[in-house]
Motif scaffolding. Sequence first.
Motif, PDB file in Angstrom:
ATOM      1  N   MET A  41       0.821  -1.216   0.000  1.00 53.21           N
ATOM      2  CA  MET A  41       0.000   0.000   0.000  1.00 53.21           C
ATOM      3  C   MET A  41       0.853   1.264   0.000  1.00 53.21           C
ATOM      4  O   MET A  41       0.439   2.292  -0.520  1.00 53.21           O
ATOM      5  CB  MET A  41      -0.947  -0.019   1.198  1.00 53.21           C
ATOM      6  N   ALA A  42       2.032   1.213   0.586  1.00 54.77           N
ATOM      7  CA  ALA A  42       2.862   2.417   0.674  1.00 54.77           C
ATOM      8  C   ALA A  42       3.877   2.443  -0.458  1.00 54.77           C
ATOM      9  O   ALA A  42       4.464   1.439  -0.812  1.00 54.77           O
ATOM     10  CB  ALA A  42       3.571   2.471   2.016  1.00 54.77           C
ATOM     11  N   ALA A  43       4.060   3.625  -1.006  1.00 52.46           N
ATOM     12  CA  ALA A  43       5.002   3.817  -2.101  1.00 52.46           C
ATOM     13  C   ALA A  43       5.879   5.026  -1.791  1.00 52.46           C
ATOM     14  O   ALA A  43       5.587   5.801  -0.879  1.00 52.46           O
ATOM     15  CB  ALA A  43       4.239   4.051  -3.405  1.00 52.46           C
ATOM     16  N   GLN A  44       6.935   5.161  -2.552  1.00 53.78           N
ATOM     17  CA  GLN A  44       7.792   6.332  -2.457  1.00 53.78           C
ATOM     18  C   GLN A  44       7.678   7.118  -3.755  1.00 53.78           C
ATOM     19  O   GLN A  44       7.786   6.549  -4.839  1.00 53.78           O
ATOM     20  CB  GLN A  44       9.259   5.941  -2.264  1.00 53.78           C
ATOM     21  N   ILE A  45       7.500   8.420  -3.612  1.00 54.40           N
ATOM     22  CA  ILE A  45       7.490   9.320  -4.751  1.00 54.40           C
ATOM     23  C   ILE A  45       8.799  10.108  -4.705  1.00 54.40           C
ATOM     24  O   ILE A  45       9.082  10.792  -3.723  1.00 54.40           O
ATOM     25  CB  ILE A  45       6.300  10.309  -4.694  1.00 54.40           C
ATOM     26  N   HIS A  46       9.602   9.971  -5.738  1.00 53.53           N
ATOM     27  CA  HIS A  46      10.850  10.721  -5.864  1.00 53.53           C
ATOM     28  C   HIS A  46      10.549  11.894  -6.796  1.00 53.53           C
ATOM     29  O   HIS A  46      10.221  11.689  -7.970  1.00 53.53           O
ATOM     30  CB  HIS A  46      11.960   9.842  -6.446  1.00 53.53           C
ATOM     31  N   HIS A  47      10.631  13.098  -6.265  1.00 53.28           N
ATOM     32  CA  HIS A  47      10.260  14.290  -7.029  1.00 53.28           C
ATOM     33  C   HIS A  47      11.262  15.406  -6.781  1.00 53.28           C
ATOM     34  O   HIS A  47      12.105  15.309  -5.887  1.00 53.28           O
ATOM     35  CB  HIS A  47       8.835  14.729  -6.670  1.00 53.28           C
ATOM     36  N   THR A  58       8.921  11.253  -0.869  1.00 51.36           N
ATOM     37  CA  THR A  58       7.725  11.337  -0.038  1.00 51.36           C
ATOM     38  C   THR A  58       7.028   9.986  -0.038  1.00 51.36           C
ATOM     39  O   THR A  58       6.864   9.368  -1.087  1.00 51.36           O
ATOM     40  CB  THR A  58       6.767  12.422  -0.592  1.00 51.36           C
ATOM     41  N   SER A  59       6.616   9.540   1.133  1.00 48.61           N
ATOM     42  CA  SER A  59       5.869   8.285   1.259  1.00 48.61           C
ATOM     43  C   SER A  59       4.388   8.575   1.068  1.00 48.61           C
ATOM     44  O   SER A  59       3.853   9.526   1.653  1.00 48.61           O
ATOM     45  CB  SER A  59       6.095   7.662   2.629  1.00 48.61           C
TER      46      SER A  59
END
Length: 144
Positions: A41-47, A58-59
């Motif tokens: 369910m949890a992902a990481q957004i690399h921005h 950001t998780s």
Amino acid sequence: MSETPVTPVGPSLTVRLVMKPLTKILNPLVAAFAGRRHFPMAAQIHHVGRRTGKPYVTSVGARAHDGVVLIPLTFGNRSDWVRNVSAAGECRVRVNGADYHAVAPQFVTFGQAAPLLRPSFRFLERFVFRLLGIQQFMRLQLTN
């Protein structure tokens, strides 16, 4: 993103009263597991910061399915990571142990996201989205 202005959507009252106070406790825990294979369910957004140009991670809650990643916007569409991804038009996503390049961010309502919600999220997760008053999702196209 489309060139039409985005109507600001903030967090629901439930999120402001229940989730926001818990974020200082939950964020480090979620960040430790986000994006891993057995924590789907949890992902990481690399921005990249739209003003600073600095890289951020950001998780978020997210699921990838059929070349699309769908992210419930628990805190609305005005959070920094959402605005950064929207401005850049792309990001990297790590979900369920896999890394993707994601492009073409779109804000979609609960109704517009419905065809993607059922195959991507379990019944209980969809129920929690409703309970929390989530109104919008970010839809991103996966390129690899």
